[in-house]
Scaffold this motif. Sequence first.
Motif, PDB file in Angstrom:
ATOM      1  N   GLU A 111       0.868  -1.154  -0.153  1.00  4.91           N
ATOM      2  CA  GLU A 111      -0.103   0.098  -0.073  1.00  4.91           C
ATOM      3  C   GLU A 111       0.847   1.226  -0.084  1.00  4.91           C
ATOM      4  O   GLU A 111       0.347   2.291  -0.453  1.00  4.91           O
ATOM      5  CB  GLU A 111      -0.883   0.150   1.332  1.00  4.91           C
ATOM      6  CG  GLU A 111      -1.967  -0.742   1.079  1.00  4.91           C
ATOM      7  CD  GLU A 111      -2.514  -1.377   2.530  1.00  4.91           C
ATOM      8  OE1 GLU A 111      -2.820  -0.536   3.298  1.00  4.91           O
ATOM      9  OE2 GLU A 111      -3.496  -2.338   2.235  1.00  4.91           O
ATOM     10  N   HIS A 114       4.203   1.846  -3.807  1.00  5.32           N
ATOM     11  CA  HIS A 114       3.612   1.395  -5.201  1.00  5.32           C
ATOM     12  C   HIS A 114       4.650   1.053  -6.010  1.00  5.32           C
ATOM     13  O   HIS A 114       4.464   0.178  -6.995  1.00  5.32           O
ATOM     14  CB  HIS A 114       2.853   2.354  -5.589  1.00  5.32           C
ATOM     15  CG  HIS A 114       1.480   2.890  -4.630  1.00  5.32           C
ATOM     16  ND1 HIS A 114       0.555   1.849  -4.741  1.00  5.32           N
ATOM     17  CD2 HIS A 114       1.379   3.885  -4.029  1.00  5.32           C
ATOM     18  CE1 HIS A 114      -0.369   2.473  -3.595  1.00  5.32           C
ATOM     19  NE2 HIS A 114       0.185   3.443  -3.515  1.00  5.32           N
ATOM     20  N   GLU A 140       0.318  -4.903 -10.793  1.00  7.77           N
ATOM     21  CA  GLU A 140       0.099  -4.458  -9.025  1.00  7.77           C
ATOM     22  C   GLU A 140       1.575  -5.353  -8.344  1.00  7.77           C
ATOM     23  O   GLU A 140       1.992  -6.213  -8.948  1.00  7.77           O
ATOM     24  CB  GLU A 140      -1.128  -5.220  -8.638  1.00  7.77           C
ATOM     25  CG  GLU A 140      -2.127  -4.414  -8.955  1.00  7.77           C
ATOM     26  CD  GLU A 140      -3.178  -4.828  -7.899  1.00  7.77           C
ATOM     27  OE1 GLU A 140      -3.157  -5.881  -7.149  1.00  7.77           O
ATOM     28  OE2 GLU A 140      -4.398  -4.316  -7.849  1.00  7.77           O
TER      29      GLU A 140
END
Length: 459
Positions: A111, A114, A140
Motif C-alpha cells: 500500500e 507502489h 500490481e
Amino acid sequence: MNPEYRGQLQETRFLNEGKKYYVITLGCQMNEHDSEVISAILENAGYSPVLTPEEADLIIINTCAVRKKPEDKVASLLGKYAALKCDNKNLMIAVGGCMTQQADVARYIKERFHHVNLVFGTHALPRLTQLLEEAMRSRETVIDIEEEYYSSRENLPIAHSKPFQAWLPVIYGCNNYCSYCVVPYVRGRERSRSFDEIIAEARSLAEQGFVEITLLGQNVNSYGHDLPGNHTFADLLTKLNQVDGLKRIRFLTSHPKDLSSKLIETVRYGEKICEHFHLPVQSGSNRILQKMNRRYSREHYLDLIKTIKSTIPGVAITSDIIVGFPGEEEKDFLETIDLLEHARFDNTFSFIFSPRNKTAAAALKNNLTHRVKEERLQRLNEIQHNISKAINCLLINQVVEVLVEGPSKSNPEVQTGRTRTNKLVHFKSSSILSGKLVPVKIIEPRTWNLVGKLEGEQS
Ligand code: SAM
Ligand code: SF4
C-alpha cells in the motif's frame, strides 16, 4: 538440482539474458546464506550481479525483522530506490525475507510503496523465478508469503560469496518462542535437514576447495530431534570432522538450555571443530530470564561456562544480551553486569529491547525511558570492552593459526584472517595467502582485533 526446477530456469533464462541484479542483505548469517541462494537462482535464470543498485534491472532487499532498526532501514532504502525507477522504467524492486513474511508488513509495503513489484516471504525461494515473471507481467505488487514449512530447499542452487568459507544450514526455524523474539513467527517451526544430505553437502564443499564451513541454525543444539535415527548435533559434528579436505568447522547459535556435555566433549576432541561457542545469555537476572521464556537460570548458565572453559583449553565464548526488557529494574541489570564479570566473554553483542509484533513481550508494560536503556547499554559495553581487551592481552607473543581471508580493504599490504576462536587478526605480508592457514605471532592485542607478525616471514 532437480530436473523440473532446471527446466523452469532454462525457460526464464531466455527472458532475463543480459539483465543485472543487486541484492542487499540485512540481518543474520541465515539471511546472508539465503541471499547466496537468491543470487544463484537469479544467475541460473540469466541475470548477472552488479555492485551498485544504480546499475541494476532488479533490486532485491533481503530483510530482517528481529529489531526495529533494520526494519526502518528498509523503508529508507525503498524511498531511495523509488528515484531510480524514474531513470529506469523497467527496474524491478523486490522485498523479501523475515520482515515481509509478516502479513501486515507485506500489505503495508504494497500500500505504501507502489513502486515495489514483488513482496516475498522466507518460504518463497523455490518459487522466486516464477514470482519475478508474474511481477513483470503484473501492474500490481505481487505478494507470496505462503507458509510451506516442509517445502524442501535441498534442490536450490547456492552462489557462495566467499571462495573458501561456506555457510551450511543444518536446521531451519525455531520452536523456542522466547517472549521477545519474532523468529519462530517468520521462520516457522524447526526442520532439521537430513544427516546424509548435510554430510554430502560438506563433502561436495570440500571437493570444491572450501576449507571452512559454518553450520547454521537458530538453535543448532536441537538438531535431529525431528528426524528418525536419534542423530544429535554432536553426532553430526563427529561425522563432519571426518570429511577430508575440510580444515575448520564452526557452528552457531547454541541455546544454553540444550547444550549437552557430549557436545562440549565433541568440540574438545574434534580437531577440525573450532573452539568457539556463541552462547547467548540475554540477561543475568533469573526474574528477567523467566519473563523472556529462556528456560534456564543464571546458575545453570554459569555452570555451563565453567564446564566449557575447564574442558576446552583456549576456548572463546561470545554472547548476546538484551537490555531494557520490560520490567528490568536496576538490580536486574546489575545481575547482568555481575554475570558478565563472572562469565568473562570474549565478546558480546548487546541490544536494546525492541518490541516485536505478535510476541508475548510486546504486550508487557515497558517501564523504562529510552535514556535509561541507552545508558545501561553504554555501561554494559564499557565493561565488556575492558574484559575483551584483557582476554586479548593474554595472547601477546602467542603463535595462533590464522585462516587468511585476504588483503585488508584499507591497506593492501595488510592481510586479515581469523583464529580458530574467531578473532580477527591483521598482519603484514606481501605474499598471496588467501584461503591458507598460517602461523601468526600476536604482537599487539586490541579490543576488537589483534595485530600479529607472520611467523617465518622476514620483515
Ligand atoms: N537463536 C539465537 C538465540 O537464541 O540466541 C539468536 C537469534 S536472534 C536473530 C539474535 C539476537 O537478537 C538474540 O540473541 C537477541 O539478543 C537479539 N534479539 C532478538 N529479538 C530481540 C528483540 N525483540 N529486541 C532486541 N534484541 C533482540
Ligand atoms: Fe529467537 Fe529464542 Fe528462537 Fe533464538 S531461540 S531464534 S532468540 S525464539
